[in-house]
Design a protein around this motif. Structure first.
Motif, mmCIF file in Angstrom:
data_model
loop_
_atom_site.group_PDB
_atom_site.id
_atom_site.type_symbol
_atom_site.label_atom_id
_atom_site.label_comp_id
_atom_site.label_asym_id
_atom_site.label_seq_id
_atom_site.Cartn_x
_atom_site.Cartn_y
_atom_site.Cartn_z
ATOM 1 N N UNK A 4 8.501 -16.523 -43.163
ATOM 2 C CA UNK A 4 9.508 -15.247 -43.618
ATOM 3 C C UNK A 4 10.024 -15.023 -42.035
ATOM 4 N N UNK A 5 11.311 -14.374 -42.210
ATOM 5 C CA UNK A 5 11.875 -13.828 -41.118
ATOM 6 C C UNK A 5 11.144 -12.857 -40.395
ATOM 7 N N UNK A 6 10.568 -12.034 -41.209
ATOM 8 C CA UNK A 6 9.494 -10.845 -40.732
ATOM 9 C C UNK A 6 8.620 -11.395 -39.533
ATOM 10 N N UNK A 7 7.845 -12.579 -40.132
ATOM 11 C CA UNK A 7 6.968 -13.166 -39.439
ATOM 12 C C UNK A 7 7.396 -13.891 -38.168
ATOM 13 N N UNK A 8 8.750 -14.525 -38.307
ATOM 14 C CA UNK A 8 9.250 -15.114 -37.001
ATOM 15 C C UNK A 8 9.589 -14.208 -36.062
ATOM 16 N N UNK A 9 10.095 -12.970 -36.424
ATOM 17 C CA UNK A 9 10.367 -12.126 -35.427
ATOM 18 C C UNK A 9 9.245 -11.466 -34.588
ATOM 19 N N UNK A 10 8.070 -11.304 -35.624
ATOM 20 C CA UNK A 10 6.965 -10.934 -34.742
ATOM 21 C C UNK A 10 6.388 -11.746 -33.910
ATOM 22 N N UNK A 11 6.375 -13.159 -34.137
ATOM 23 C CA UNK A 11 6.044 -14.225 -33.174
ATOM 24 C C UNK A 11 6.766 -13.984 -31.897
ATOM 25 N N UNK A 12 8.162 -14.048 -32.183
ATOM 26 C CA UNK A 12 8.911 -13.780 -30.799
ATOM 27 C C UNK A 12 8.773 -12.446 -30.150
ATOM 28 N N UNK A 13 8.386 -11.409 -30.839
ATOM 29 C CA UNK A 13 7.821 -10.263 -30.030
ATOM 30 C C UNK A 13 6.911 -10.377 -29.172
ATOM 31 N N UNK A 14 5.911 -11.072 -30.028
ATOM 32 C CA UNK A 14 4.652 -11.290 -29.143
ATOM 33 C C UNK A 14 4.708 -12.262 -28.044
ATOM 34 N N UNK A 15 5.803 -13.258 -28.172
ATOM 35 C CA UNK A 15 5.981 -13.917 -26.981
ATOM 36 C C UNK A 15 6.563 -13.204 -25.912
ATOM 37 N N UNK A 16 7.612 -12.426 -26.144
ATOM 38 C CA UNK A 16 8.291 -11.506 -25.146
ATOM 39 C C UNK A 16 7.245 -10.889 -24.517
ATOM 40 N N UNK A 17 6.359 -10.164 -25.185
ATOM 41 C CA UNK A 17 5.221 -9.413 -24.409
ATOM 42 C C UNK A 17 4.386 -10.388 -23.442
ATOM 43 N N UNK A 18 3.775 -11.470 -24.048
ATOM 44 C CA UNK A 18 3.352 -12.616 -23.242
ATOM 45 C C UNK A 18 3.744 -13.019 -22.036
ATOM 46 N N UNK A 19 5.281 -13.145 -22.118
ATOM 47 C CA UNK A 19 5.735 -13.799 -21.033
ATOM 48 C C UNK A 19 5.684 -12.795 -19.808
ATOM 49 N N UNK A 20 5.974 -11.477 -20.138
ATOM 50 C CA UNK A 20 5.853 -10.291 -19.208
ATOM 51 C C UNK A 20 6.861 -10.075 -18.533
ATOM 52 N N UNK A 21 8.096 -10.697 -18.709
ATOM 53 C CA UNK A 21 9.146 -10.185 -18.171
ATOM 54 C C UNK A 21 9.450 -8.572 -18.259
ATOM 55 N N UNK A 22 9.742 -7.872 -17.552
ATOM 56 C CA UNK A 22 9.893 -6.208 -18.132
ATOM 57 C C UNK A 22 11.221 -6.233 -18.754
ATOM 58 N N UNK A 23 10.971 -5.523 -19.922
ATOM 59 C CA UNK A 23 12.569 -5.377 -20.647
ATOM 60 C C UNK A 23 12.068 -4.081 -21.313
ATOM 61 N N UNK A 24 13.289 -3.134 -21.483
ATOM 62 C CA UNK A 24 13.055 -1.935 -22.129
ATOM 63 C C UNK A 24 13.477 -1.830 -23.742
ATOM 64 N N UNK A 25 14.432 -2.699 -23.977
ATOM 65 C CA UNK A 25 15.045 -2.983 -25.200
ATOM 66 C C UNK A 25 14.962 -4.507 -25.622
ATOM 67 N N UNK A 26 14.935 -4.869 -27.033
ATOM 68 C CA UNK A 26 15.075 -6.236 -27.415
ATOM 69 C C UNK A 26 16.251 -6.078 -28.700
ATOM 70 N N UNK A 27 16.984 -6.954 -28.520
ATOM 71 C CA UNK A 27 18.099 -7.165 -29.608
ATOM 72 C C UNK A 27 17.718 -8.527 -30.495
ATOM 73 N N UNK A 28 17.671 -8.156 -31.588
ATOM 74 C CA UNK A 28 17.147 -9.104 -32.790
ATOM 75 C C UNK A 28 18.756 -9.480 -33.625
ATOM 76 N N UNK A 29 18.971 -10.601 -33.409
ATOM 77 C CA UNK A 29 20.183 -11.389 -33.991
ATOM 78 C C UNK A 29 20.093 -12.560 -34.899
ATOM 79 N N UNK A 30 20.955 -12.415 -35.820
ATOM 80 C CA UNK A 30 20.731 -13.633 -36.819
ATOM 81 C C UNK A 30 21.506 -14.930 -36.230
ATOM 82 N N UNK A 31 20.712 -16.018 -35.989
ATOM 83 C CA UNK A 31 21.435 -17.139 -35.539
ATOM 84 C C UNK A 31 22.693 -17.671 -36.223
#
Length: 264
Positions: free
Chosen positions: A88-115
């Motif tokens: 699902x799209x919802x599941x895909x976004x969560x996996x991507x959010x978890x990857x952003x957290x795991x990578x550890x690059x400091x970010x304050x915001x995240x933009x979620x956009x349709x490819x």
């Protein structure tokens, strides 16, 4: 405005069933010499503050996704990564959010956009990001020009909605990163089928502000929306078949060399 550090998640893990019956993903086809996916990603990389881009794709299609991104992988300062999506799209976004957290690059915001929303502009991203810094979440939207109605399961109108209090929401949708990650985790197993990330965010008690969207910021959905789509699909399928044959031949050659070394 001073740009806060932010990441971009580009969702491209769907199968494009409505577009091509799942033969070829619409994001891999081209408009005026650039793939739909390339066009959807590049405006984010043009902005100050961008720290990371994560693109979701169907499992097993990372190579094809990388080809569609092309020279965006050569960006000197901003890493662009590909992440296998979910069912699902919802599941895909969560996996991507978890990857952003795991990578550890400091970010304050995240933009979620349709490819598949390949006409997004940097100006629209800036407006949405500015709105998100005020409310915590933001989305571009347009007033409806048609009369909105609510229908039942048989397709019969059951209520008439107030057009002046109803909008059509686009992407990118931008959120304070810790809150959108928390919200996705909170709703992961609640069984609700969410339409988009603003619904997840508001369901968890957060606010989403709205800025004016752009009529040109449309999402590619149907075959006729890409010039020469049928011809492109045919050529793509031929090229992919040749690539798979070459890959198989290369693997067989490597296997034969290894077997030869083992017998000597």
């Amino acid at each position: 405005m001073a740009f806060p550090p932010f990441a971009a998640i580009i969702t491209a893990a769907g199968r494009s069933e409505r577009f091509s019956g799942g033969q070829v993903k619409k994001e891999y086809l081209s408009i005026d010499g650039e793939t739909v996916l390339h066009r959807a990603v590049s405006p984010f990389l043009a902005l100050p503050g961008i720290q990371l881009v994560v693109v979701t794709c169907p499992p097993g299609e990372q190579d094809e996704c990388a080809v569609a991104l092309g020279d965006l992988f050569d960006h000197q300062s901003v890493p662009t990564m590909i992440c296998d999506g979910d069912t699902t799209r919802q599941g895909s976004v969560l996996k991507a959010l978890d990857l952003v957290r795991k990578i550890g690059i400091p970010v304050a915001y995240v933009a979620i956009h349709d490819g598949a929303r390949c006409f997004v502009t940097s100006d629209l991203i800036i407006q949405t990001l500015a709105t998100a810094t005020v409310f915590g979440g933001a989305a571009p939207a347009l007033p409806l020009v048609d009369a909105p109605k609510s229908i039942d399961e048989q397709g019969v109108i059951v209520s008439h909605l107030d057009r002046h209090a109803t909008i059509g929401v686009q992407t990118p949708q931008i959120f304070h990163f810790p809150e959108i990650l928390k919200a996705h985790r909170m709703v992961k197993d609640n069984g609700k089928n969410y339409i988009d990330d603003t619904e997840i965010f508001t369901d968890c008690g957060y606010k989403v502000g709205v800025c004016m969207g752009e009529r040109t910021n449309r999402k590619i959905t149907y075959l006729e929306e890409i010039p020469n789509a049928k011809e492109q699909i045919e050529q793509y399928l031929q090229t992919r078949a040749k690539g798979l044959e070459a890959k198989k031949a290369h693997e067989e050659l490597e296997r034969a060399i290894l077997e030869s070394k083992e017998t000597t």
